[in-house]
Design a protein around this motif. Structure first.
Motif, short mmCIF file in Angstrom:
data_model
loop_
_atom_site.label_atom_id
_atom_site.label_comp_id
_atom_site.label_asym_id
_atom_site.label_seq_id
_atom_site.Cartn_x
_atom_site.Cartn_y
_atom_site.Cartn_z
N GLY A 85 25.10 -22.07 10.51
CA GLY A 85 24.84 -23.14 11.61
C GLY A 85 23.65 -22.52 12.74
N SER A 86 23.90 -21.56 13.11
CA SER A 86 23.22 -21.00 13.93
C SER A 86 21.60 -20.64 13.59
CB SER A 86 23.68 -19.64 14.79
OG SER A 86 24.96 -19.96 15.62
N PHE A 89 19.69 -23.79 12.33
CA PHE A 89 19.16 -24.60 13.37
C PHE A 89 18.02 -23.81 14.28
CE2 PHE A 89 18.96 -25.70 17.95
CZ PHE A 89 19.16 -26.99 17.82
N GLU A 92 15.08 -24.10 11.69
CA GLU A 92 14.53 -25.66 11.48
C GLU A 92 13.62 -25.95 12.71
OE1 GLU A 92 14.49 -28.51 9.40
OE2 GLU A 92 15.07 -26.44 7.82
N MET A 93 14.19 -25.34 14.02
CA MET A 93 13.32 -25.71 15.12
C MET A 93 12.14 -25.06 15.34
SD MET A 93 14.71 -25.32 19.33
CE MET A 93 14.89 -23.59 19.02
N THR A 162 17.14 -25.25 3.36
CA THR A 162 15.90 -25.80 3.60
C THR A 162 15.05 -26.15 2.46
OG1 THR A 162 16.01 -24.72 5.70
CG2 THR A 162 13.67 -25.48 4.73
N LEU A 223 16.15 -31.32 9.71
CA LEU A 223 16.61 -31.91 10.75
C LEU A 223 15.75 -32.82 11.60
CD1 LEU A 223 18.82 -28.95 12.13
CD2 LEU A 223 19.48 -30.89 10.67
#
Length: 282
Positions: A85-86, A89, A92-93, A162, A223
């Motif tokens: 998850g980390s 995220f 994606e950011m 992704t 996301l």
């Protein structure tokens, strides 16, 4: 086979399956310049496999050992789902901001622009890019670091997520509109999902031009919440009629693939095109 090889096989098989389905369905024939598109796809795949992956692997591997000489496997005990998850995220950011900057900074735009000159969307467009594009991708740089710290598998899975997101949003099949039409009772759920997850609706708008398009927005890969939060979201809820860039036909294929090594004047190319048309008309 190792776990990474198994995951790579799954990703490759799924891509080939969707690609073949689109090919059989005639989606590639809809492009005005299918051979040019195919050449760009092959160039992007080759550059990724032959240049970007080994080069970044070597540089990033050298850097992580130099910067953290005694930290090999330091994060190996991190719970898988927390690591996944980390990493997902963060990747994606980082990709959101990279993608946004490529549309806001001219020199970055010319590296990214090749991905946007496709006049029809399909799964192959995932690999349609300037040969130097993957040298910028955070996912490719992050993998050697995560392998060194003992988080290689979560990082590979994050990259796979992704990639699947990319396939689902670039495909020529508008599965999201089809599902919404077939299940009108699910519309309230879609209204929430489309603000959080990137759907073909928003990503097709990013590749389109004309009414309902959003070239300078809808930057998120998977996301979409980043676009929602940072004010770059546009949700058209419609099919797009035109894809690519209005001036795409004035771009030289060598510049598209190799900029900044090869630079061509759009005005010069346009002039040559006009002269050729005038000569043909005589």
């Amino acid at each position: 086979m190792t776990e990474r090889e198994i995951i790579a096989s799954i990703v490759s098989s799924c891509f080939i399956l969707v690609f073949v389905v689109e090919l059989v369905a005639g989606k590639f024939k809809e492009s005005p310049r299918p051979w040019r598109d195919g050449g760009f796809i092959l160039a992007g795949l080759s550059a990724h496999a032959v240049m970007s992956t080994p080069l970044i692997g070597f540089i990033a591997g050298w850097l992580v050992v130099l910067m953290f000489p005694n930290s090999s496997g330091a994060l190996a005990d991190t719970p898988f789902w927390l690591a996944l998850g980390s990493i997902f995220f963060i990747q994606e950011m980082m990709h959101y901001w990279l993608h946004r900057w490529t549309h806001e900074k001219e020199w970055l735009w010319k590296i990214h622009r090749t991905h946007h000159t496709a006049e029809k969307l399909n799964t192959g467009v995932i690999w349609r890019y300037n040969v130097f594009w993957t040298l910028l991708l955070p996912q490719v740089w992050m993998l050697p670091f995560m392998i060194y710290f003992g988080l290689g598998i979560p990082c590979v899975v994050a990259g796979m997520m992704t990639f699947f997101g990319n396939m689902l949003t670039h495909t020529a099949f508008r599965w999201d509109l089809w599902l919404r039409k077939k299940m009108p009772w699910s519309e309230p759920a879609w209204r929430v999902i489309e603000k959080v997850i990137t759907l073909p609706d928003t990503h097709h708008a990013h590749h389109a031009w004309g009414p309902g398009s959003n070239l300078n927005g809808n930057y998120a890969t998977t996301l979409f919440i980043f676009d929602t939060v940072f004010g770059t979201a546009k949700i058209p809820n419609r099919e797009q009629k035109r894809y690519g860039l209005p001036k795409a036909k004035n771009l030289d294929w060598k510049e598209e693939l190799f900029w900044p090594l090869i630079r061509k004047s759009e005005a010069s190319l346009s002039s040559k095109k006009n002269k050729a048309e005038q000569k043909a008309a005589v």
